[in-house]
Design a protein around this motif. Sequence first.
Motif: not given
Length: 324
Positions: A7, A115, A119, A307, A311, A315
Amino acid sequence: MEKRLSALFDPFLIALIATVTTASLLPARGVGATIAGWAADGAILLLFFLHGAKLSRQAIVAGAAKWKLHLVVLATSFLFYPLLGLGAEQVALRIAPAMAAGLLYLSLLPSTVQSSIAFVSIAGGDVPAAIGAASLSSIVGIVATPLLAQVLMGAGGTSAEQAIDSILKIGCQLLLPFAAGHFARPWIGPYIARHKALVGRVDRGSILFLVYTVFSAAVVEGLWHRTDLHDLVAALAIGLVMLAIVLAVTLWLPRTLGWAREDEIVWRFCGSKKSLVAGVPLAAAIFPAPQVGMLLLPLMLFHQAQLMVCSVLAKKYAAGAARV
């Protein structure tokens, strides 16, 4: 642990690093370089044909009702980011001159597609709107990035005749294959849908070949004699500052304007990202091959940084803890 590492570290970036290493140790020279240049032109045509073929018309109109959202994403990618890029270029000229043009170039690129959508989905944003915004950015970038590169970087020359030649080249090398692929979609779309993994390998394999070709030319021209670790660290730091500014602005503005959380998420992720997949063939089409390797170094560093940052941010949105 393996899932966490995958990830954080994009396998494609690892392949890119291996390709750059190969080009540094075994660059194409002489006749081999000439043949590689011809093949690279073919790879660019193939890439944009596949990009056009993969783009469904449903994706183009997805979330079209949110035209204001699409406009602000485009403005972030092709107006605000380039202004930051000009500032980053001036800073880099003082601390890492070799990276200055590359930092400006990355600021001119369109958003990522896959991506960004991923996301937005993780963060709980408006996925149809993200599909529309990211796809539109990708399409506009085929025209906007070369034009911005010509105006801000002098790509293709500055005279009227050189500008026209550059526009015609971009049209033939990028727009025509993209349009051909899109109009061929009714016939080849089902095959592409059934063989996504194969098409993805061809797509990324073409990019890796382009990277090998342009870095070979750059290495022969003395790339690593003009670049050191200090330059790379400086490029990464400046890129992170650019990303932080865009993420801060795309947090503050939608909340100031009273936008819905779902739209804020789309703006932040689609507006802050820059596409390595588009950046490689665009650079190869716009600039002379010996220049491209140096231009791509800041983009490769920025790609991994965005990235990792996005990421973590996605979250936090998913956990409801992003309002900081």
